[in-house]
Design an enzyme around this catalytic site. Structure first.
Site, mmCIF file in Angstrom:
data_model
loop_
_atom_site.group_PDB
_atom_site.id
_atom_site.type_symbol
_atom_site.label_atom_id
_atom_site.label_comp_id
_atom_site.label_asym_id
_atom_site.label_seq_id
_atom_site.Cartn_x
_atom_site.Cartn_y
_atom_site.Cartn_z
ATOM 1 N N HIS A 31 0.844 -1.194 0.000
ATOM 2 C CA HIS A 31 0.000 0.000 0.000
ATOM 3 C C HIS A 31 0.877 1.241 0.000
ATOM 4 O O HIS A 31 1.853 1.322 0.752
ATOM 5 C CB HIS A 31 -0.894 -0.003 1.243
ATOM 6 N N CYS A 78 -3.813 2.775 -4.431
ATOM 7 C CA CYS A 78 -4.738 3.560 -3.610
ATOM 8 C C CYS A 78 -4.810 4.973 -4.167
ATOM 9 O O CYS A 78 -3.859 5.761 -4.031
ATOM 10 C CB CYS A 78 -4.289 3.581 -2.151
ATOM 11 N N HIS A 93 -7.727 0.432 -4.153
ATOM 12 C CA HIS A 93 -8.494 1.195 -3.167
ATOM 13 C C HIS A 93 -8.993 2.451 -3.864
ATOM 14 O O HIS A 93 -8.191 3.197 -4.433
ATOM 15 C CB HIS A 93 -7.614 1.623 -1.988
ATOM 16 N N ASP A 108 -12.908 2.960 -0.177
ATOM 17 C CA ASP A 108 -12.104 3.319 0.991
ATOM 18 C C ASP A 108 -12.625 4.626 1.585
ATOM 19 O O ASP A 108 -13.051 5.524 0.862
ATOM 20 C CB ASP A 108 -10.649 3.478 0.539
ATOM 21 N N HIS A 109 -12.629 4.709 2.896
ATOM 22 C CA HIS A 109 -12.877 5.941 3.652
ATOM 23 C C HIS A 109 -14.109 6.725 3.200
ATOM 24 O O HIS A 109 -14.007 7.751 2.537
ATOM 25 C CB HIS A 109 -11.651 6.856 3.575
ATOM 26 N N TYR A 155 -14.519 4.327 8.297
ATOM 27 C CA TYR A 155 -15.144 3.086 7.838
ATOM 28 C C TYR A 155 -16.615 3.004 8.235
ATOM 29 O O TYR A 155 -17.069 2.010 8.794
ATOM 30 C CB TYR A 155 -14.344 1.882 8.336
#
Length: 391
Positions: free
Chosen positions: A240, A278, A305, A348-349, A365
């Site tokens: 990542h 990501c 991501h 993600d997020h 999350y």
């Protein structure tokens, strides 16, 4: 791409039947109850995998089989810890779970100063305030030489914060930076630890004398050791990017840019050594053209991501909407659907929406916020797939 969701195990407030109902196909998770550095047994892996499959889902990606700090800084026990890591990979391979996301970030997994930054519509998201982080380093952590890492504008803001922030504000900052963002992912510091600032200082001290070149060599050493078992069981390792993609706390970061990604892919030029792409982490660095990187590394990307950020002139950044910001997610989806469509992808997020509040979700999350984003990206993917079929 396969629609996946990060799930934190049976204690997660979000249940697997909820995820199946909103179109999730695969689960991204880990054996969070096993301490870092210990072996994941085949029995434990199969039990977890079977539980996930009992809901009609599959365990698509391990996130994360954590790399112990001693492996990162090259401690005396790193070979023992790498052997344990290899045994865990072997057991994952035997169980048929073959994509492993990890990171090589020293001490901090990810960093934000505000976990619930308010938007005008009443929702909230994660935020990185550079002046607040500098204040944390200089006046709470009291890191020697921290002032040298910031310009005069930031240092002036730090002095202003020194006169306005209360003890409660300081505690919130400690909680945000070194407790809440770390503790739910097998981090080094967890909720309830006494004197987290001192524990954090102890961790930083382990990296004394470790510069970018040395950290790179330690990553190369780790990857070369694990590649044989990855080849044997066809395990895809995907690192990542650093979050955020620049140096923090005087520590080197080595997965921040095109030059960094080129380095680790070329130094260990094995198809099982790959990237977690990501869009959020990469977009937080002004040095990165995210779609350009997606195109360049599509063949070495093993996991995606999707989130986005907006970066401000003062160095702050905020989690943007999934169809907005520097992440250019629509362009990135178009690239991966064309070049590598079998990839697992997770939202993600997401933002914290009104009905997410008080549900006990981990920072970033939320359920409804991520479900909204998944719906948006599902529509983007369907549109892109239709375009490709017509062409």
């Amino acid at each position: 791409m396969e629609k996946t969701w990060r799930w934190f195990g049976k204690k997660d407030k979000i249940k697997l039947d909820m995820l199946r109902q909103i179109g999730v196909e695969g689960i991204v998770s880990a054996l969070h109850d096993i301490p870092n550095g210990e072996v994941w047994t085949l029995e434990a892996i199969n039990d977890y995998k079977n539980y996930i499959e009992s809901f009609g889902l599959r365990w698509s990606v391990v996130e994360s089989l954590a790399v112990s700090e001693s492996i990162k800084y090259g401690g005396a026990d790193r070979d023992f810890l790498i052997e344990n890591y290899i045994k865990s990979l072997e057991n994952l391979g035997k169980a048929g779970v073959k994509t492993v996301c990890y990171n090589f970030m020293p001490v901090l997994d990810w960093a934000r100063t505000d976990l619930y930054f308010q938007w005008a519509d009443g929702s909230s998201s994660l935020y990185f305030n550079k002046a607040k982080f500098a204040y944390f380093e200089i006046h709470i952590l009291k890191r020697k030489g921290a002032e040298k890492d910031y310009n005069s504008d930031i240092l002036q803001k730090v002095e202003q914060l020194k006169t306005t922030l209360t003890d409660e504000d300081n505690n919130d900052l400690i909680d945000s930076i070194i407790v809440k963002t770390q503790g739910f992912v097998n981090g080094n510091i967890k909720e309830g630890d006494k004197n987290p600032v001192q524990l954090f200082k102890n961790l930083l001290a382990l990296y004394d004398g470790i510069d970018k070149d040395q950290l790179r060599q330690n990553m190369k050493y780790f990857l070369e050791k694990i590649m044989p078992v990855c080849e044997e069981y066809d395990i895809q390792m995907c690192v990542h990017p650093d979050d955020p993609p620049f140096s923090l706390l005087g520590l080197p970061r080595i997965v921040t840019s095109e030059e960094d990604i080129d380095w680790f892919l070329n130094e260990v030029d094995n198809p099982h050594n790959g990237l977690t792409f990501c869009t959020g982490s990469l977009s937080a660095g002004l040095q990165n053209d995210v779609p350009k990187l997606a195109q360049k590394y599509a063949s070495r990307t093993k996991f995606v991501h999707l989130r986005s950020t907006n970066v401000f002139d003062n160095g702050d950044f905020i989690e943007a909407g999934h169809l907005e910001g520097r992440g250019k997610i629509i362009d990135v989806v178009r690239i991966f659907e064309k070049e590598n469509p079998i990839l697992p992808m997770r939202i993600d997020h997401g933002r914290l929406l009104t009905d997410d509040i008080g549900k006990g979700y981990n920072p970033g999350y939320s359920f409804l916020g991520r479900m909204l984003a998944l719906g948006q990206i599902d529509g983007v993917m369907a549109t892109v797939q239709s375009e490709l079929q017509r062409n």
